[in-house]
Enzyme design. Structure first.
Site: not given
Ligand code: URA
Length: 239
Positions: A103
């Site tokens: 993310d």
């Molecule tokens: N899980 C998440 O919620 N975000 C990420 O970036 C990776 C795994």
């Protein structure tokens, strides 16, 4: 591979510009000037030089980045900075792409490569490649959460996750945890905690398959994987 394609791939200019470079006599293959753009070379066996400097060519590039927050795991975006923007131009010419997504606000280990075959294997849901995350949670994480994650939790869309291995590093009104999962659903770690009524306030990926994050990399820094690390990844056959 044609010499003009090789030079263009390496960022020496467009195919047309490279033709001009060749005409000027600045390119040699095994010490012989090559002016014909159509000439084929084997960059792994023959020595190609430009103005006397040996050109290093590799087909594949494998990079490990410590992704900083605020940057997208994408190859291009019209608004936000992407992880590709953080690469030096002489790495960008290989056209690497991120192996999976973190993310925008997530930090940590991100692999980038132009080896589509390896990326595909690492991301295949069938391979169940484990990924370990460090997270800070906004409340107390408990033994019940460990048990729930160990069984698999139901996400907001009804999907029941595969078991995740949750370790509590520090429990309190804020908790530090480590979670290993073998899937890569959208926002998975955040949604797993939401499923037990808690929120992730900080998230960092620590490992992917056999590779740990190189902690000497500052946020936004990256390095090439060593040959041994690439071999480890290639041999890695999680089930
Ligand atoms: N899980 C998440 O919620 N975000 C990420 O970036 C990776 C795994």
């Amino acid at each position: 591979m044609r010499i003009d394609k090789l030079l263009a791939n390496l960022g020496y200019g467009s195919r047309k510009e490279v033709k001009g470079l060749l005409k000027s006599g600045s390119v040699k293959v095994n010490d012989v000037v090559v002016k014909d753009a159509k000439q084929h070379v084997d960059p792994n066996k023959e020595i190609v030089t430009f103005n006397g400097e040996v050109i290093e060519y590799k087909e594949f590039i494998y990079l490990m980045m410590n992704k900083p927050p605020g940057v997208l795991s994408a190859t291009e975006d019209h608004r936000d900075e992407t992880v590709i923007d953080l690469l030096e131009l002489n790495d960008q010419v290989y056209e690497p792409f991120p192996v999976g997504r973190l993310d925008k606000d997530t930090e940590g280990l991100l692999l980038l490569t132009n080896d589509g075959h390896l990326a595909h294997r690492l991301l295949s849901p069938k391979k169940h490649v484990p990924k370990t995350y460090f997270a800070v949670i906004d409340s107390e994480v408990t033994e019940e959460d460990i048990i729930a994650f160990g069984k698999g939790v139901t996400l907001d869309d009804g999907y029941v996750t595969k078991p995740g291995e949750l370790t509590i590093l520090k429990s309190g009104i804020r908790s530090d945890i480590e979670l290993t999962i073998t899937e890569g659903k959208f926002h998975q770690v955040k949604r797993m905690f939401e499923a037990v009524g808690k929120n992730v306030v900080y998230l960092k990926r620590m490992t992917m398959g056999p590779l740990p994050l190189d902690e000497t990399l500052e946020l936004g820094e990256y390095r090439e994987l060593t040959d041994e690390e690439v071999e480890l990844l290639k041999e890695y056959q999680a089930e």
